[in-house]
Design an enzyme around this catalytic site. Structure first.
Site, PDB file in Angstrom:
ATOM      1  N   GLU A  58       0.829  -1.194   0.000  1.00 44.31           N
ATOM      2  CA  GLU A  58       0.000   0.000   0.000  1.00 44.31           C
ATOM      3  C   GLU A  58       0.871   1.256   0.000  1.00 44.31           C
ATOM      4  O   GLU A  58       1.724   1.413   0.890  1.00 44.31           O
ATOM      5  CB  GLU A  58      -0.903   0.028   1.240  1.00 44.31           C
ATOM      6  CG  GLU A  58      -1.893  -1.111   1.327  1.00 44.31           C
ATOM      7  CD  GLU A  58      -2.622  -1.153   2.662  1.00 44.31           C
ATOM      8  OE1 GLU A  58      -3.845  -1.363   2.650  1.00 44.31           O
ATOM      9  OE2 GLU A  58      -1.970  -0.976   3.709  1.00 44.31           O
ATOM     10  N   CYS A  59       0.682   2.125  -0.953  1.00 40.86           N
ATOM     11  CA  CYS A  59       1.280   3.455  -0.999  1.00 40.86           C
ATOM     12  C   CYS A  59       2.807   3.398  -0.859  1.00 40.86           C
ATOM     13  O   CYS A  59       3.503   3.190  -1.840  1.00 40.86           O
ATOM     14  CB  CYS A  59       0.654   4.357   0.061  1.00 40.86           C
ATOM     15  SG  CYS A  59       0.891   6.124  -0.243  1.00 40.86           S
ATOM     16  N   GLY A  60       3.350   3.582   0.342  1.00 41.09           N
ATOM     17  CA  GLY A  60       4.790   3.495   0.514  1.00 41.09           C
ATOM     18  C   GLY A  60       5.334   2.151   0.077  1.00 41.09           C
ATOM     19  O   GLY A  60       6.432   2.061  -0.473  1.00 41.09           O
ATOM     20  N   ALA A 112      -0.792  -0.805  -4.624  1.00 36.17           N
ATOM     21  CA  ALA A 112      -1.699   0.297  -4.925  1.00 36.17           C
ATOM     22  C   ALA A 112      -1.435   1.469  -3.997  1.00 36.17           C
ATOM     23  O   ALA A 112      -0.906   1.310  -2.894  1.00 36.17           O
ATOM     24  CB  ALA A 112      -3.149  -0.161  -4.780  1.00 36.17           C
TER      25      ALA A 112
END
Length: 545
Positions: A402-404, A503
């Protein structure tokens, strides 16, 4: 404790600075009164005996976090067990809450969670606590539409919590009473129980504000914090510095607690949440907890150490092992997500992306949450052996990022100080920008062929990132189509490669049960394949460096 049942109820909210507009083609959600909201009497019955308060404000940056952290630590030092909650999809503030209270903070968010889930979370996590303290977000009534759907006020309604209003006193005296009076009459379903003044410059200012509020609003001013730059928590581009990164979190928390204890009537504030002293003593004698959960550790945990949690393990809990990359660079995890994985039969072990040379050889899947890899890009680059181990494992191992975590799985991260090599699992690069590239709540539709969620499912989540992906191949396999938000390119999110899913979108597992089930199923498939390959002598362990 009992729980409540009701029809499905989901409401959106920005959860961050600024109000998100209603997306074209539809309303973001129904107002509380029109959505089959919880009966207040049902809330009171299900949450009876749970003293609770919500700390709100007229606008963001009024001092809600300062006051909340000071209260949590001040009460904790007096032997009270306080369960913290944070309104909205926030990871950083809850980390500070957890450290201040010595008890895991939980998020309450009516875009990501149904009203039933919110009340059940309050009831479940209040077990053994003397008080629940909820920190709001933005201004008390700020939401996504004219009726303020999913505002902090809505959380106060759903949980039947009295509101303590923090008022920024900057350049104001008697006018504070008009603002407080407006809040009292703006929504009759909200009970403003008291006021705490913040950033008070001098005694005369405090006297006039206190007298005006108590005379015109008929509620108590419970305290006044002085204007002092030391009564803050350091911040940066996406909010506060995380508690894990802070060099002196205990010093910060104790300083805030000292200020609150010296300037706020803690006993009177506690009394507004009820119950009386006899009930509080009875609860403490019945509780089997001495001090709730242990204080959260700010430092990294060695690889292979099990992740503790409050959820009950299923009988098959030891069947698969999932690595959780959690350290200073990656610390954004909802506790409910980890508990959901454990409930589905997974054993969780921690992996440190900064110091571990390789993955534990027992892991059957990897979860890389959000965080600040751009801040630790040089350290991540130096840990070559772990990057290579993850790249090798990603050939067949399920990895959810997720993200990072998405940024880390790419080839490089470009910051203001240079270009840094990352894991190289995905054929993309990341560039840091000076302003948010995606900010707020999201709605994503699951694409065909995505093994992590049900095809066609509508996922509610959130994103907050200053980075963007570049050099994205045209033949990418996307797991999600963006219906609200930005994702990776404004149209897609959830970049997939084999069993890897990465994502910008963050989800909350409490109202997305298929995620944990799919994660553990994929890990079991990988475990079986690995066992067959090792038995036949075809390959060495995918986790070997």
């Amino acid at each position: 404790m009992s729980t409540v049942t009701r029809s499905e109820f989901i409401q959106p909210d920005s959860g961050c600075e600024g109000v998100m507009p209603t997306p074209p083609g539809g309303s973001p959600g129904l107002p509380l009164a029109e959505a089959g909201a919880l009966d207040p009497d049902a809330v009171e019955r299900s949450a009876s005996g749970i003293p609770r308060l919500l700390v709100g404000a007229l606008q963001g940056r009024s001092g809600k976090t300062t006051v909340t952290l000071g209260l949590l630590r001040a009460w904790q030092r007096r032997g009270l067990i306080v369960q913290p909650f944070k309104k909205g999809p926030d990871f950083i503030d809850p980390g500070w809450h957890t450290a201040a209270a010595g008890r895991q903070c939980r998020n309450l968010d009516s875009f990501l969670m149904s009203a039933e889930s919110i009340v059940n979370s309050l009831v479940r996590n209040a077990e053994g606590a003397d008080l629940c303290l909820i920190e709001g977000a933005m201004g008390l009534f700020d939401g996504l539409d004219l009726k303020g759907s999913s505002s902090s006020a809505e959380i106060a309604k759903i949980t039947a919590s009295p509101v303590i209003l923090v008022v920024d006193s900057t350049r104001m005296t008697r006018s504070a009473a008009a603002l407080v009076l407006g809040c009292q009459h703006f929504d009759s379903e909200i009970r403003i129980a008291g006021v705490i003044l913040n950033k008070v410059a001098r005694a005369r200012q405090e006297k006039i504000m206190r007298e005006a509020i108590e005379a015109y609003c008929s509620i108590p001013v419970l305290g006044a914090l002085p204007k002092d730059e030391r009564l803050t928590v350091p911040d940066r581009h996406l909010g506060l510095i995380t508690c894990q990164e802070s060099r002196g979190p205990e010093e910060v928390l104790d300083r805030l607690a000292d200020a609150v204890a010296a300037n706020v009537d803690l006993a009177k504030l506690f009394a507004l949440a009820g119950p009386d002293e006899r009930e509080r003593t009875r609860k403490r004698n019945l509780s089997t907890e001495v001090h709730g959960e242990a204080r959260a550790k700010a430092e990294a945990v060695p690889a292979g150490e099990s992740v503790e949690g409050t959820a009950e393990k299923s009988p098959a809990a030891e069947e698969v092992t999932l690595g959780i990359v959690r350290d200073q660079a990656f610390s954004f995890y909802y506790p409910e997500n980890l508990e959901a994985l454990r409930n589905m039969g997974a054993r969780l072990v921690l992996v440190n992306s900064l110091t571990d040379a390789e993955l534990p050889d027992t892991v059957d899947g990897l979860y890389i949450g959000g965080g600040f890899p751009e801040v630790f890009a040089a350290e991540l680059e130096r840990n070559v052996s772990l990057r290579l181990a993850i790249r090798k494992a990603a050939v067949s191992m399920p990895i959810y990022a997720e993200c990072g975590g998405l940024m880390y799985l790419g080839r490089t991260v470009v910051t203001g100080t240079g270009r840094y090599e990352m894991a190289g699992v995905l054929p993309v690069d990341t560039v840091m920008e000076g302003k948010p590239q995606g900010h707020g709540y999201t709605v994503m539709k699951v694409s065909p062929g995505c093994p992590w969620f049900e095809e066609g499912e509508s996922l509610r989540g959130h994103e907050f990132h200053n980075s963007r992906l570049v050099n994205v191949p045209g033949d990418c396999h996307w797991g999600l189509t963006v219906e609200r938000g930005h994702g990776i390119d404004g149209e897609h999110d959830g970049l997939m490669r084999g069993r890897v899913f990465a994502a910008y979108n963050h989800i909350h597992a409490q109202d997305n049960p298929s995620w944990a089930e799919s994660f553990v199923r994929l890990a079991r498939e990988y475990r079986r394949e690995k066992a067959v390959d090792l038995k036949d002598g075809k390959v060495e362990s995918a986790c070997a460096s």
